[in-house]
Each structure stands twice: as C-alpha cells, then as structure tokens.
Design a protein around this motif. Sequence first.
Motif, PDB file in Angstrom:
ATOM      1  N   TRP A  57    -151.448 -23.066  28.359  1.00 37.02           N
ATOM      2  CA  TRP A  57    -152.133 -24.125  27.629  1.00 37.02           C
ATOM      3  C   TRP A  57    -151.642 -24.155  26.191  1.00 37.02           C
ATOM      4  N   ARG A  58    -151.506 -25.314  25.636  1.00 40.02           N
ATOM      5  CA  ARG A  58    -151.079 -25.534  24.242  1.00 40.02           C
ATOM      6  C   ARG A  58    -149.659 -25.057  23.967  1.00 40.02           C
ATOM      7  N   GLN A  59    -148.876 -24.810  25.022  1.00 44.50           N
ATOM      8  CA  GLN A  59    -147.486 -24.417  24.792  1.00 44.50           C
ATOM      9  C   GLN A  59    -146.582 -25.477  25.390  1.00 44.50           C
ATOM     10  N   TYR A  60    -145.748 -26.054  24.558  1.00 45.63           N
ATOM     11  CA  TYR A  60    -144.926 -27.183  24.999  1.00 45.63           C
ATOM     12  C   TYR A  60    -143.477 -26.970  24.608  1.00 45.63           C
ATOM     13  N   GLU A  61    -142.610 -27.127  25.571  1.00 41.81           N
ATOM     14  CA  GLU A  61    -141.176 -27.047  25.278  1.00 41.81           C
ATOM     15  C   GLU A  61    -140.504 -28.249  25.934  1.00 41.81           C
ATOM     16  N   LYS A  62    -139.884 -29.059  25.119  1.00 41.38           N
ATOM     17  CA  LYS A  62    -139.222 -30.241  25.688  1.00 41.38           C
ATOM     18  C   LYS A  62    -137.913 -29.807  26.321  1.00 41.38           C
ATOM     19  N   VAL A  63    -137.776 -30.017  27.641  1.00 45.52           N
ATOM     20  CA  VAL A  63    -136.547 -29.573  28.318  1.00 45.52           C
ATOM     21  C   VAL A  63    -135.662 -30.750  28.729  1.00 45.52           C
ATOM     22  N   GLY A  64    -136.173 -31.967  28.620  1.00 40.86           N
ATOM     23  CA  GLY A  64    -135.344 -33.123  28.961  1.00 40.86           C
ATOM     24  C   GLY A  64    -135.956 -34.384  28.394  1.00 40.86           C
ATOM     25  N   GLN A  65    -135.111 -35.396  28.229  1.00 40.95           N
ATOM     26  CA  GLN A  65    -135.616 -36.660  27.686  1.00 40.95           C
ATOM     27  C   GLN A  65    -134.612 -37.770  27.970  1.00 40.95           C
ATOM     28  N   ALA A 103    -139.340 -22.870  38.491  1.00 38.70           N
ATOM     29  CA  ALA A 103    -140.362 -22.420  39.446  1.00 38.70           C
ATOM     30  C   ALA A 103    -141.739 -23.000  39.084  1.00 38.70           C
ATOM     31  N   ILE A 104    -141.741 -24.321  38.935  1.00 42.71           N
ATOM     32  CA  ILE A 104    -142.945 -25.039  38.493  1.00 42.71           C
ATOM     33  C   ILE A 104    -144.039 -24.985  39.568  1.00 42.71           C
ATOM     34  N   ARG A 105    -145.286 -24.755  39.126  1.00 38.86           N
ATOM     35  CA  ARG A 105    -146.403 -24.680  40.068  1.00 38.86           C
ATOM     36  C   ARG A 105    -147.378 -25.862  39.937  1.00 38.86           C
ATOM     37  N   SER A 106    -147.340 -26.516  38.774  1.00 34.26           N
ATOM     38  CA  SER A 106    -148.178 -27.719  38.595  1.00 34.26           C
ATOM     39  C   SER A 106    -147.342 -28.799  37.937  1.00 34.26           C
ATOM     40  N   LEU A 107    -147.458 -30.022  38.434  1.00 30.05           N
ATOM     41  CA  LEU A 107    -146.741 -31.151  37.824  1.00 30.05           C
ATOM     42  C   LEU A 107    -147.755 -32.180  37.336  1.00 30.05           C
ATOM     43  N   LEU A 108    -147.634 -32.526  36.050  1.00 29.15           N
ATOM     44  CA  LEU A 108    -148.512 -33.541  35.459  1.00 29.15           C
ATOM     45  C   LEU A 108    -147.676 -34.768  35.156  1.00 29.15           C
ATOM     46  N   ILE A 109    -148.131 -35.927  35.560  1.00 36.39           N
ATOM     47  CA  ILE A 109    -147.409 -37.150  35.202  1.00 36.39           C
ATOM     48  C   ILE A 109    -148.326 -37.982  34.316  1.00 36.39           C
ATOM     49  N   GLY A 110    -147.812 -38.435  33.179  1.00 33.02           N
ATOM     50  CA  GLY A 110    -148.659 -39.176  32.252  1.00 33.02           C
ATOM     51  C   GLY A 110    -147.918 -40.291  31.546  1.00 33.02           C
ATOM     52  N   PHE A 128    -157.004 -34.218  33.401  1.00 33.09           N
ATOM     53  CA  PHE A 128    -158.446 -34.456  33.269  1.00 33.09           C
ATOM     54  C   PHE A 128    -159.006 -35.061  34.548  1.00 33.09           C
ATOM     55  N   GLU A 129    -159.901 -34.346  35.193  1.00 32.20           N
ATOM     56  CA  GLU A 129    -160.547 -34.921  36.375  1.00 32.20           C
ATOM     57  C   GLU A 129    -162.010 -34.510  36.416  1.00 32.20           C
ATOM     58  N   GLU A 130    -162.835 -35.495  36.628  1.00 25.97           N
ATOM     59  CA  GLU A 130    -164.279 -35.283  36.732  1.00 25.97           C
ATOM     60  C   GLU A 130    -164.842 -34.437  35.597  1.00 25.97           C
ATOM     61  N   GLY A 131    -164.469 -34.813  34.387  1.00 22.73           N
ATOM     62  CA  GLY A 131    -165.075 -34.176  33.224  1.00 22.73           C
ATOM     63  C   GLY A 131    -164.552 -32.796  32.878  1.00 22.73           C
ATOM     64  N   ARG A 132    -163.493 -32.365  33.565  1.00 21.73           N
ATOM     65  CA  ARG A 132    -162.937 -31.043  33.249  1.00 21.73           C
ATOM     66  C   ARG A 132    -161.421 -31.115  33.241  1.00 21.73           C
ATOM     67  N   LEU A 133    -160.787 -30.139  32.597  1.00 21.64           N
ATOM     68  CA  LEU A 133    -159.341 -30.020  32.728  1.00 21.64           C
ATOM     69  C   LEU A 133    -159.078 -29.192  33.972  1.00 21.64           C
ATOM     70  N   ALA A 134    -158.165 -29.659  34.798  1.00 24.24           N
ATOM     71  CA  ALA A 134    -157.866 -28.945  36.039  1.00 24.24           C
ATOM     72  C   ALA A 134    -157.372 -27.532  35.698  1.00 24.24           C
ATOM     73  N   PRO A 135    -157.682 -26.560  36.554  1.00 22.76           N
ATOM     74  CA  PRO A 135    -157.215 -25.192  36.300  1.00 22.76           C
ATOM     75  C   PRO A 135    -155.723 -25.096  36.621  1.00 22.76           C
ATOM     76  N   LEU A 136    -154.893 -25.478  35.668  1.00 15.66           N
ATOM     77  CA  LEU A 136    -153.444 -25.539  35.908  1.00 15.66           C
ATOM     78  C   LEU A 136    -152.894 -24.165  36.243  1.00 15.66           C
ATOM     79  N   ARG A 137    -151.926 -24.169  37.169  1.00  9.40           N
ATOM     80  CA  ARG A 137    -151.160 -22.936  37.398  1.00  9.40           C
ATOM     81  C   ARG A 137    -149.841 -23.091  36.660  1.00  9.40           C
ATOM     82  N   PHE A 138    -149.461 -22.080  35.917  1.00  7.08           N
ATOM     83  CA  PHE A 138    -148.245 -22.152  35.096  1.00  7.08           C
ATOM     84  C   PHE A 138    -147.121 -21.366  35.753  1.00  7.08           C
ATOM     85  N   PRO A 139    -145.841 -21.672  35.456  1.00  9.76           N
ATOM     86  CA  PRO A 139    -145.416 -22.748  34.571  1.00  9.76           C
ATOM     87  C   PRO A 139    -145.716 -24.137  35.153  1.00  9.76           C
TER      88      PRO A 139
END
Length: 395
Positions: free
Chosen positions: A195-203, A310-317, A165-176
């Motif tokens: 978008w809306r697809q989540y797969e937990k690959v590590g924890q 081959a990740i193109r966007s990384l989100l840290i939260g 989330f930046e400046e009132g919009r969701l960034a145009p993520l590049r996937f994966p």
Amino acid sequence: MIILSIETSCDETAVSLVRADGDFPNATYTVLGNALRSQIDVHKAYGGVFPSLAKRDHAAVITTLLLRAVEEAGLPGIQRPPTQKDVAAHTRELLTREGSLGDELLALFAEHDLPLIDCIAVTTGPGLEPALWVGVNFAKALAFLLDAPLVPTNHMEGHILASAFEEGRLAPLRFPALALLISGGHTEFILMRGWRQYEKVGQTRDDAVGEAFDKVARLLGLPYPGGPEISALAHDARARNLTSSITLPRPMLDSEDFDVSFSGIKTAVRYAVAKQTLSDDERRALAREFEDAVTEVLLLKTKRAIDTYAIRSLLIGGGVSANQHIRTTFEAELARDYPDLALYIPDPALTTDNSVMIALAGHAHAGDARKNTETIRAEGNKAHRKIPKNTELFT
Ligand code: KG4
Ligand code: ZN
C-alpha cells in the motif's frame, strides 16, 4: 474522521464528504455527500478540454456543489461568522485569482453553518494547471474557514484506490499488485509492492489511450468524448459480425518493456479515412478494429507485466476502464490464463474523475495533512507526471 474532498483536475468538478472509520487501508468508508458536475457540454464544441474554460466553469459551480454535498451529508454545523472583517479579508485574499469565488463562499457561510469536518483533501496534480488551482485555492480558503488541515492528493493514486474500492472498503490486495491506469491524460503501468508504494514500470510513448479514442472519434466524425461513441459503434459491428477491410497496427508488441504507443494506430486511421469515403457500416467495422487493436496491445503488455513481476492483483482504473470490450476481454482472458489473479475494475460511477477517490487518497496520506497551507501548490502535468520510484507519494 470526516474528510471533505475536492477534485478539479480536468473537466469534472466534484466535492464529497466521506467518513472513514478506522485506519488506512482497513477503514470502512461511508459516502455522506457527493456532488459532481461534468463539463462535457462546455468542451464538446472544441473536441477536447479547453483549459481556460475548464477553470472558469470549475469556479462557477464549485460553491453550489459544496453546498449540495454538505446538505446531503446533513452534518452538524459550527458557527464561525465569516462576516468578521479579518476572516472575510483573508478568505478573499486566498481566492483573489478565482474571480468572485471568495465572495460566493463567504455568502454561502453567511447563510449556512460550516460543516464539522476533520480534514480536507484536494487534488494537487497531475492535471490541467489552471483547473487544478481553482480546487487548490478553494480548499485553502475552506481549510482556513473551517480551521481544518489540508492534505495534497495525487489524482492517479485516487484512480488506483477507486479501483480497489468495493462496498465501502478497500479490497484486501495481495501484493505485488499492478495498476493499469487508462484515461484521457494517462496510460501507465504502476507496480505496487505494498500500500502507498508506487513504481511506474511502463507508460505510453505518445498519446494516452483515451486521447487516442477521442482523436480517432474525431476522424470518424463523432463528437467528444469519443470513447463511448467508438465503443457503441464497435459494439454494433460485433453484434452484426462486421469486419473491417482495414487492418490497423498493434504497435510495440515485440518490445520487451511495458511501454505502449497509440499514435501509429491513430495515424493509420487518418490515412484510411483520407483515402476513401467510409460507409456507415465500414465506420462501425473500423471502430471495432480500433477497439480490438487497443485492447490487444494493453492486454499483451499487461500479461507480460503479470509474468515479469509475479503479479497477484490487477487494478484497472481511469475513464477508459468504463469500456465494455476492454472490461470483458480482460475478465475472460485473465480468468483463463491466471486463475489465481484477483482483478479489480471499478464501478462505472468511479471510473471517471470523481472526488470520492480523492477522499480515499487523502485518507491514505492523512498524516501529511497540514494547517499551514501556504506551500501547497497545484502541480500540473510536469512535476507529478512521474510517480516517484519506490517511495511513498508525499514523503
Ligand atoms: O479518467 P477520465 O475521466 O479523465 C482523465 O483523467 O483523462 O478519462 C476520460 C477519457 C476520455 O478520453 C474518454 O473518451 C474516455 O475516458 N472514455 C472511454 C469510455 N468512456 C470514457 N474510452 C473508451 N470507452 C469508453 N466507454
Ligand atoms: Zn482521471
């Protein structure tokens, strides 16, 4: 669409009113009203979050926060007298397990107009179950009073969307895309192929990274929450070039998966402080060594996941993404090694738990909003801990 969102999963109570113009994920969002209260002072004495106190405190403040958010938003109101016998009785029934909350909510709406909204989003999990129930029952009562549909919302998805989330919009993520979620309760690597697809690959195999910060802080005699305390000491140590004579382990660096483990680092700190009395400077240096160890482990596993998928966007939260050393190290290292990778770290106001992120997650699943709220339940840490593989979260 105007979304009223509610968050009570841990030790922050939050209520927001957010307007979404357009469809997810291309909408523009305007935060109309936002009220948040942290319970840190309530839990400080216990060195961690105490569930029954968290529940009581959420219930004590949530009506006031709702009023504050509504007044800030200044939305047009509708009148629907809650003094009507059946309305009042059903509202009380929905909040029967939350002490006097039903009466408080009815009293509020006896004095104030009800805000005109389109949908309510509430965190149903993961989190502390008694704390979650306060928000869920409150949301059900509001859904009834305001005649609005309710959408159950996943807290972790909220953290992910807050990062984008930046400046009132969701960034145009590049996937994966990859989301690294680091908080007091979770440490997870989530692969997103869309978008809306989540797969937990590590924890984490044991402690969450924020939990490790908090436990190590306690060992060093620092108050809760330990993250910012450790971070301040470590910062001092770096500024003064203090290095520790103690070397902490970097667990699981050689494992091929994307799992991490922090309990060994914590145990090594425990041994170190049991063996010797640390001077103030040694404590600073050890805080630095701890922060370095955690950052190195997270960074290496992240890089491995970037290569593998081959990740193109990384989100840290999550709350730990407020950590300055983690932020600057990731920024510098990833810019150097992956110049084409887009890195998103949330605004500090959105790193800790909040309800704006719940409005975003609610908007993502607005199609699941329902008026019949009977089956909506709080799902503590068991049921929702695992984000379903390759599926939409709520379908
Ligand atoms: O996301 P969050 O607010 O709540 C959970 O969902 O757990 O995260 C809280 C965690 C706590 O463990 C706290 O110590 C940690 O985030 N934290 C930090 C920093 N600020 C908060 N950890 C490291 N460095 C920080 N600056
Ligand atoms: Zn959280």
